[in-house]
Design an enzyme around this catalytic site. Structure first.
Site, PDB file in Angstrom:
ATOM      1  N   GLY A 244      26.799  31.889  47.365  1.00 46.71           N
ATOM      2  CA  GLY A 244      27.663  32.800  46.972  1.00 46.71           C
ATOM      3  C   GLY A 244      28.277  32.702  48.824  1.00 46.71           C
ATOM      4  N   GLY A 280      29.520  28.583  44.069  1.00 48.71           N
ATOM      5  CA  GLY A 280      30.713  28.685  42.474  1.00 48.71           C
ATOM      6  C   GLY A 280      31.981  29.146  43.329  1.00 48.71           C
ATOM      7  N   ARG A 281      32.135  30.391  43.796  1.00 53.38           N
ATOM      8  CA  ARG A 281      33.689  30.629  43.760  1.00 53.38           C
ATOM      9  C   ARG A 281      34.364  30.705  45.526  1.00 53.38           C
ATOM     10  NH1 ARG A 281      34.412  36.751  43.324  1.00 53.38           N
ATOM     11  NH2 ARG A 281      32.109  36.245  43.928  1.00 53.38           N
ATOM     12  N   ARG A 317      37.044  41.926  36.674  1.00 57.55           N
ATOM     13  CA  ARG A 317      37.161  42.340  38.485  1.00 57.55           C
ATOM     14  C   ARG A 317      37.303  43.459  39.080  1.00 57.55           C
ATOM     15  NH1 ARG A 317      37.044  39.287  42.798  1.00 57.55           N
ATOM     16  NH2 ARG A 317      35.327  40.030  43.260  1.00 57.55           N
ATOM     17  N   TYR A 321      34.804  46.192  40.097  1.00 56.03           N
ATOM     18  CA  TYR A 321      33.866  45.470  41.239  1.00 56.03           C
ATOM     19  C   TYR A 321      34.935  46.207  42.052  1.00 56.03           C
ATOM     20  CZ  TYR A 321      31.695  41.491  39.245  1.00 56.03           C
ATOM     21  OH  TYR A 321      31.276  40.963  37.924  1.00 56.03           O
ATOM     22  N   CYS A 347      44.178  49.887  26.591  1.00 58.74           N
ATOM     23  CA  CYS A 347      44.169  50.805  26.401  1.00 58.74           C
ATOM     24  C   CYS A 347      42.903  51.410  26.637  1.00 58.74           C
ATOM     25  CB  CYS A 347      44.248  51.285  24.758  1.00 58.74           C
ATOM     26  SG  CYS A 347      45.179  50.403  23.580  1.00 58.74           S
ATOM     27  N   GLU A 348      42.852  51.818  28.291  1.00 60.85           N
ATOM     28  CA  GLU A 348      42.369  52.277  29.402  1.00 60.85           C
ATOM     29  C   GLU A 348      42.597  52.436  30.638  1.00 60.85           C
ATOM     30  OE1 GLU A 348      38.100  51.033  30.074  1.00 60.85           O
ATOM     31  OE2 GLU A 348      37.721  49.808  28.146  1.00 60.85           O
ATOM     32  N   TYR A 376      35.415  33.645  38.341  1.00 62.62           N
ATOM     33  CA  TYR A 376      34.850  34.943  37.608  1.00 62.62           C
ATOM     34  C   TYR A 376      36.545  35.915  36.365  1.00 62.62           C
ATOM     35  CZ  TYR A 376      30.600  33.335  40.178  1.00 62.62           C
ATOM     36  OH  TYR A 376      29.758  33.197  40.958  1.00 62.62           O
TER      37      TYR A 376
HETATM   38  N1  LLP Z   1      23.790  30.467  42.484  1.00 60.71           N
HETATM   39  C1  LLP Z   1      23.499  31.974  41.547  1.00 60.71           C
HETATM   40  C2  LLP Z   1      21.772  31.844  41.240  1.00 60.71           C
HETATM   41  C3  LLP Z   1      23.995  32.747  41.103  1.00 60.71           C
HETATM   42  O1  LLP Z   1      23.356  34.070  40.764  1.00 60.71           O
HETATM   43  C4  LLP Z   1      25.413  32.612  41.413  1.00 60.71           C
HETATM   44  C5  LLP Z   1      26.114  33.675  40.905  1.00 60.71           C
HETATM   45  C6  LLP Z   1      25.824  31.463  42.589  1.00 60.71           C
HETATM   46  C7  LLP Z   1      24.446  30.520  42.466  1.00 60.71           C
HETATM   47  C8  LLP Z   1      26.951  31.660  42.778  1.00 60.71           C
HETATM   48  O2  LLP Z   1      27.490  32.509  43.061  1.00 60.71           O
HETATM   49  P1  LLP Z   1      29.283  32.476  44.463  1.00 60.71           P
HETATM   50  O3  LLP Z   1      29.295  31.026  45.064  1.00 60.71           O
HETATM   51  O4  LLP Z   1      29.757  32.003  43.320  1.00 60.71           O
HETATM   52  O5  LLP Z   1      29.084  33.429  45.485  1.00 60.71           O
HETATM   53  N2  LLP Z   1      31.306  38.076  38.451  1.00 60.71           N
HETATM   54  C9  LLP Z   1      31.190  38.379  40.153  1.00 60.71           C
HETATM   55  C10 LLP Z   1      30.184  37.106  40.903  1.00 60.71           C
HETATM   56  C11 LLP Z   1      28.800  37.211  40.115  1.00 60.71           C
HETATM   57  C12 LLP Z   1      28.373  35.966  40.647  1.00 60.71           C
HETATM   58  C13 LLP Z   1      26.502  35.723  40.066  1.00 60.71           C
HETATM   59  N3  LLP Z   1      26.022  35.263  40.696  1.00 60.71           N
HETATM   60  C14 LLP Z   1      32.283  38.398  40.109  1.00 60.71           C
HETATM   61  O6  LLP Z   1      33.493  38.605  39.815  1.00 60.71           O
HETATM   62  O7  LLP Z   1      32.142  38.743  42.008  1.00 60.71           O
END
Ligand code: LLP
Length: 418
Positions: A244, A280-281, A317, A321, A347-348, A376
């Protein structure tokens, strides 16, 4: 040259000109910087190394959903990362990228029987369990394949963490995790089961968590739960504290990693468990851009549109969002400014990357980048409007390689039965 930098008036990535990549690979194309990924991993790892004792260094499990390209996964695996997966497909990718199964953690609210079986047979480190019915399913499948499953329970701390309500996961109303009041019962149920071993707790409060105090608030629920479980005679040896961490899209205040690591040291480390993180991000988001060509400059009485060849199917995104993504010109970067809406061919009306953005004046045939698209982006791409999924390129030390070729129409049509 590392990361995205201007050289002789042209934007480069890890020493490679983006105009060269656009001409040789075509557009739209996702372009990643290997050096940025490495340095993000090192930044996180070294903040934790500074704050936590040597025997409490966490296992960093990259959240595969952020960018699931096998070459990106291998790059992180080589840096020492583990992997967090949410599907059998991500397990397949992770194993192909070379991750040891005992560094793979499976999360998600809807694990299917076949996925549970595949994870057990591969020998993953643990399942992060999100409900009692799921626990029963894991016990059943583990019995069928005769492999004991290690489970950690995902705690829902009722903390609102995400940068957008669609990516907040730690509130009571969210589908994720098990509430504090049910945790003792869940753990005790697992302890009695024949084919599962409860090993600890997990938590992930959301994504792009701007309000970083939320991490501390969520962590603060853990010690009491661990103490209660232990006093009930259970063993708690692992705590997975999720991901996160935010990145820069516009002008956000970034998480102070040292404070974060200090909270982990103060609140989590004294519980004497192994520690797992799931970013992740943070590891890949700012390492990638979408390189796109301007198809047309369309002027109406109201607006000036830059119509580019990337679209919402390449980066969902902004549409999904209302996310802000930086946009830069690749060449003629000092041209006088113009105010544009940057849109794709889909087309949106929602296929809009930005409205009213001041950018150097551009003409058809010019290249631009949509920034912070390493997370993402490609992993959420679709074939909407029967647009092929774009190629992906990884640049490193002045050279680049194509790590996924552009999809062809034959690729797209191959699974349809006529
Ligand atoms: N762990 C779990 C259980 C998760 O569900 C997620 C993300 C992560 C770790 C990694 O989160 P991060 O460090 O990347 O914030 N598509 C959306 C983000 C969806 C995240 C889903 N879960 C976007 O583009 O912002």
């Amino acid at each position: 040259m590392n990361g995205f930098e201007e050289k002789d008036g042209v934007l480069n990535v890890d020493g490679v000109s983006l105009t060269t990549i656009a001409k040789e690979v075509g557009t739209p194309v996702y372009v990643y910087s290997a050096s940025v990924i490495s340095s993000q991993f090192e930044k996180l790892k070294s903040a934790l190394a500074r704050a936590l004792p040597a025997n409490r260094q966490p296992l960093i499990c990259f959240a595969c959903k952020a960018n699931s390209n096998i070459s990106i996964l291998s790059h992180l695996q080589n840096a020492g990362s583990g992997l967090e997966i949410v599907s059998e497909g991500e397990l397949v990718r992770g194993l192909k990228a070379g991750f040891e199964a005992n560094k793979i953690v499976s999360t998600g609210v809807g694990k299917q029987k076949s996925e549970i079986a595949a994870c057990l047979k591969a020998g993953i480190l643990q399942f992060n369990v999100e409900s009692l019915p799921e626990l029963e399913r894991i016990n059943q499948v583990a019995g069928e394949v005769n492999i004991k499953a290690r489970v950690a329970f995902r705690l829902n701390p009722n903390v609102s963490g995400g940068g957008h309500h669609k990516i907040s996961t730690g509130r009571k109303r969210d589908k994720f995790g098990i509430s504090l009041d049910v945790m003792e019962h869940a753990y005790a149920t697992a302890a009695k089961m024949e084919h599962v071993t409860p090993v600890g707790l997990s938590m992930h409060i959301g994504s792009q968590v701007f309000d970083v105090q939320k991490f501390k608030e969520a962590f603060s629920h853990i010690p009491d739960v661990v103490k209660k479980l232990r006093s009930n005679g259970h063993s708690v040896t692992r705590l997975d504290i999720g991901g996160g961490f935010p990145i820069i899209y516009k002008d956000e205040n970034l998480l102070d990693l040292d404070s974060y690591a200090q909270w982990v040291n103060d609140i989590i480390a004294p519980l004497d468990t192994d520690i797992i993180l799931e970013p992740g991000r943070y590891l890949v988001g700012n390492a990638g851009v979408i390189l796109t060509e301007v198809l047309y400059v369309k002027e109406t009485s109201d607006r000036k549109f830059l119509i580019v060849d990337a679209a919402m199917n390449d980066l969902i995104r902004p549409a999904m969002y209302d996310a802000y993504h930086g946009i830069e010109a690749v060449q003629n970067r000092n041209a006088p400014k113009q105010v544009y809406d940057v849109v794709g061919p889909v087309c949106e009306t929602g296929d809009t990357f930005t409205t009213d953005r001041e950018l150097p004046a551009m003409r058809a045939g010019d290249y631009a980048v949509i920034k912070s698209a390493g997370a993402y982006g490609a992993s959420m791409a679709s074939n909407y409007n029967t647009r092929p999924v774009a190629a992906e390129v990884l640049a490193q030390n002045g050279a680049y390689k194509i790590i996924r070729r552009r999809q062809t129409y034959d690729d797209i049509l191959a699974t349809e039965l006529v």
